[in-house]
Scaffold this motif. Structure first.
Motif, PDB file in Angstrom:
ATOM      1  N   TYR A   1      -3.418  29.829  57.907  1.00 23.35           N
ATOM      2  CA  TYR A   1      -3.758  30.023  56.463  1.00 23.35           C
ATOM      3  C   TYR A   1      -4.291  31.303  56.532  1.00 23.35           C
ATOM      4  CZ  TYR A   1      -3.815  24.781  56.479  1.00 23.35           C
ATOM      5  OH  TYR A   1      -3.772  23.386  56.422  1.00 23.35           O
ATOM      6  N   ILE A   2      -4.203  31.888  55.301  1.00 23.84           N
ATOM      7  CA  ILE A   2      -4.694  33.041  54.672  1.00 23.84           C
ATOM      8  C   ILE A   2      -5.362  32.885  53.546  1.00 23.84           C
ATOM      9  CG2 ILE A   2      -4.842  35.581  54.137  1.00 23.84           C
ATOM     10  CD1 ILE A   2      -2.761  36.001  56.487  1.00 23.84           C
ATOM     11  N   ILE A   3      -6.447  32.659  52.971  1.00 27.80           N
ATOM     12  CA  ILE A   3      -6.932  32.318  51.755  1.00 27.80           C
ATOM     13  C   ILE A   3      -7.944  33.542  51.105  1.00 27.80           C
ATOM     14  CG2 ILE A   3      -8.429  30.647  50.452  1.00 27.80           C
ATOM     15  CD1 ILE A   3      -6.050  29.295  51.881  1.00 27.80           C
ATOM     16  N   ILE A   4      -7.380  33.794  49.907  1.00 28.50           N
ATOM     17  CA  ILE A   4      -8.060  35.048  49.336  1.00 28.50           C
ATOM     18  C   ILE A   4      -8.833  34.775  48.137  1.00 28.50           C
ATOM     19  CG2 ILE A   4      -7.634  37.435  48.272  1.00 28.50           C
ATOM     20  CD1 ILE A   4      -4.608  35.757  49.676  1.00 28.50           C
ATOM     21  N   ASN A   5      -9.825  35.239  47.744  1.00 34.52           N
ATOM     22  CA  ASN A   5     -10.821  35.181  46.525  1.00 34.52           C
ATOM     23  C   ASN A   5     -11.138  36.502  46.070  1.00 34.52           C
ATOM     24  OD1 ASN A   5     -12.963  34.736  48.557  1.00 34.52           O
ATOM     25  ND2 ASN A   5     -13.943  34.832  46.631  1.00 34.52           N
TER      26      ASN A   5
ATOM     27  N   LYS B   1       4.071  34.965  40.087  1.00 35.94           N
ATOM     28  CA  LYS B   1       5.086  35.969  40.472  1.00 35.94           C
ATOM     29  C   LYS B   1       5.270  35.882  41.895  1.00 35.94           C
ATOM     30  CE  LYS B   1       6.075  40.643  40.729  1.00 35.94           C
ATOM     31  NZ  LYS B   1       5.939  42.099  40.402  1.00 35.94           N
ATOM     32  N   TRP B   2       4.273  35.871  42.662  1.00 42.22           N
ATOM     33  CA  TRP B   2       4.197  35.925  44.218  1.00 42.22           C
ATOM     34  C   TRP B   2       4.566  34.643  45.029  1.00 42.22           C
ATOM     35  CZ3 TRP B   2       4.969  40.313  46.646  1.00 42.22           C
ATOM     36  CH2 TRP B   2       5.045  41.687  46.181  1.00 42.22           C
ATOM     37  N   SER B   3       4.529  33.657  44.089  1.00 45.10           N
ATOM     38  CA  SER B   3       4.538  32.174  44.453  1.00 45.10           C
ATOM     39  C   SER B   3       3.198  31.996  45.447  1.00 45.10           C
ATOM     40  CB  SER B   3       5.782  31.953  45.520  1.00 45.10           C
ATOM     41  OG  SER B   3       6.873  32.261  44.500  1.00 45.10           O
ATOM     42  N   ILE B   4       2.143  32.316  45.086  1.00 42.35           N
ATOM     43  CA  ILE B   4       0.983  32.227  45.621  1.00 42.35           C
ATOM     44  C   ILE B   4       0.305  30.830  45.190  1.00 42.35           C
ATOM     45  CG2 ILE B   4      -1.333  32.737  46.406  1.00 42.35           C
ATOM     46  CD1 ILE B   4       0.786  34.203  47.816  1.00 42.35           C
ATOM     47  N   PRO B   5       0.064  29.737  45.869  1.00 35.61           N
ATOM     48  CA  PRO B   5      -0.576  28.811  45.305  1.00 35.61           C
ATOM     49  C   PRO B   5      -2.104  28.973  45.064  1.00 35.61           C
ATOM     50  CG  PRO B   5       0.558  27.642  47.130  1.00 35.61           C
ATOM     51  CD  PRO B   5       0.502  29.386  47.259  1.00 35.61           C
ATOM     52  N   TYR B   6      -2.840  28.360  43.945  1.00 35.02           N
ATOM     53  CA  TYR B   6      -4.021  28.658  43.991  1.00 35.02           C
ATOM     54  C   TYR B   6      -4.854  27.515  43.616  1.00 35.02           C
ATOM     55  CZ  TYR B   6      -2.612  28.791  38.722  1.00 35.02           C
ATOM     56  OH  TYR B   6      -2.247  28.312  37.573  1.00 35.02           O
TER      57      TYR B   6
ATOM     58  N   ILE C   1      -0.253  31.312  52.525  1.00 32.90           N
ATOM     59  CA  ILE C   1      -1.217  32.019  51.960  1.00 32.90           C
ATOM     60  C   ILE C   1      -1.737  31.314  50.657  1.00 32.90           C
ATOM     61  CG2 ILE C   1      -1.452  34.286  50.365  1.00 32.90           C
ATOM     62  CD1 ILE C   1       0.739  35.499  52.409  1.00 32.90           C
ATOM     63  N   GLY C   2      -2.926  31.280  50.357  1.00 38.62           N
ATOM     64  CA  GLY C   2      -3.543  30.770  49.045  1.00 38.62           C
ATOM     65  C   GLY C   2      -4.616  31.441  48.384  1.00 38.62           C
ATOM     66  N   PHE C   3      -4.839  31.380  47.103  1.00 35.76           N
ATOM     67  CA  PHE C   3      -5.794  32.152  46.461  1.00 35.76           C
ATOM     68  C   PHE C   3      -6.713  31.381  45.838  1.00 35.76           C
ATOM     69  CE2 PHE C   3      -7.394  34.375  42.652  1.00 35.76           C
ATOM     70  CZ  PHE C   3      -7.528  35.572  43.112  1.00 35.76           C
TER      71      PHE C   3
ATOM     72  N   TRP D   1      -7.011  20.485  49.627  1.00 29.05           N
ATOM     73  CA  TRP D   1      -6.058  21.358  48.865  1.00 29.05           C
ATOM     74  C   TRP D   1      -5.132  22.314  50.014  1.00 29.05           C
ATOM     75  CZ3 TRP D   1      -6.521  26.827  48.577  1.00 29.05           C
ATOM     76  CH2 TRP D   1      -5.391  27.347  47.847  1.00 29.05           C
ATOM     77  N   MET D   2      -6.119  22.831  50.783  1.00 31.57           N
ATOM     78  CA  MET D   2      -5.265  23.630  51.854  1.00 31.57           C
ATOM     79  C   MET D   2      -4.472  22.851  52.738  1.00 31.57           C
ATOM     80  SD  MET D   2      -8.817  25.674  53.203  1.00 31.57           S
ATOM     81  CE  MET D   2      -7.746  26.447  54.665  1.00 31.57           C
ATOM     82  N   LEU D   3      -4.751  21.565  53.052  1.00 31.94           N
ATOM     83  CA  LEU D   3      -3.893  20.911  53.903  1.00 31.94           C
ATOM     84  C   LEU D   3      -2.341  20.404  53.203  1.00 31.94           C
ATOM     85  CD1 LEU D   3      -6.609  18.412  55.462  1.00 31.94           C
ATOM     86  CD2 LEU D   3      -5.275  20.503  56.428  1.00 31.94           C
ATOM     87  N   THR D   4      -2.480  20.974  51.822  1.00 33.56           N
ATOM     88  CA  THR D   4      -1.094  20.586  51.156  1.00 33.56           C
ATOM     89  C   THR D   4      -0.280  21.901  51.109  1.00 33.56           C
ATOM     90  OG1 THR D   4      -1.989  21.029  48.949  1.00 33.56           O
ATOM     91  CG2 THR D   4      -2.344  18.834  49.559  1.00 33.56           C
ATOM     92  N   LEU D   5      -0.820  23.149  51.518  1.00 34.24           N
ATOM     93  CA  LEU D   5      -0.031  24.190  51.689  1.00 34.24           C
ATOM     94  C   LEU D   5       1.020  24.078  52.442  1.00 34.24           C
ATOM     95  CD1 LEU D   5      -2.902  27.074  50.954  1.00 34.24           C
ATOM     96  CD2 LEU D   5      -1.591  25.844  49.581  1.00 34.24           C
TER      97      LEU D   5
END
Length: 218
Positions: free
Chosen positions: A45-49, A138-143, A106-108, A185-189
């Protein structure tokens, strides 16, 4: 921390307080923080905020230019995005992560709104949230959208000083409440479709500026 104890997710914080997506703000650039990640690790995982400081600087001497989603394709090199606006800075970050960590989920995180002197919850919700959603799309990043979350959004708006230390930064109770909903939610990525195998150990890197100081939760 709770992510490790309850979900087996080991998280490493490379966030810097006061950072933003836009380079002209004079703040630390979130896109540059990726250089602190160990590029030899196959992170699951790489999660951004981030985004709070971009909105904070609206109307100041470091006036933020939010910008809009570019027409450049997602195959563009990350250096094609100059981070002269918040949108461009987000695209630069997403492009870099996808190019350098192609196996990562990758998630946001769209964090909760806050309302302090010099900062407007309305600006965050009305201006940044839809921009972040558009860039992620656009970047297909789940948030993970805390603002519009059926539990967290109303809870942080109604009781921000119960869940934060100063109206902005979450306290231990606030972290626990967020993780309770964030971790499932992370576990659904999903891994990118080109990746055939899963990592045997969960690891995450959390990037960003004000909003979360994950070292307090880890």
């Amino acid at each position: 921390g709770e992510l490790k104890e309850h979900y087996g997710i080991h998280n490493y914080n490379v966030g810097v307080g006061g950072a933003s997506y836009m380079s002209k703000s004079g703040r630390s650039l979130i896109a540059n923080q990726v250089s602190k990640i160990d590029h030899t690790v196959d992170y699951e995982y790489i999660i951004i905020n981030g985004g709070v400081n971009d909105i904070w600087d609206l109307g100041t001497e470091n006036d933020t230019v939010l910008g809009e989603v570019s027409d450049l394709p997602v195959t563009s090199d990350y250096e094609a995005f100059d981070a002269s606006t918040t949108a461009s800075g987000m695209e630069r970050l997403f492009a870099y992560l996808k190019q350098n960590f192609p196996n990562a989920k990758i998630g946001f995180i769209i964090t909760y709104g806050c309302d302090l002197a010099g900062y407007s919850r309305d600006n965050y919700i009305d201006l940044f949230v839809p921009l972040a959603q558009a860039v992620c799309h656009k970047w297909s990043i789940p948030y993970f959208d805390i603002v519009n979350h059926p539990v967290l959004g109303a809870e942080f708006e109604a009781h921000e000083y119960v869940h934060t230390v100063d109206g902005v930064h979450a306290n231990n109770h606030g972290y626990s409440l967020i993780v309770e909903h964030l971790a499932p939610w992370m576990l659904t990525l999903k891994r990118p479709t080109s990746v055939a195998t899963e990592a045997t150990e969960r690891a995450s890197d959390l990037l960003g500026g004000a909003g979360y100081n994950w070292s307090a939760a880890a």
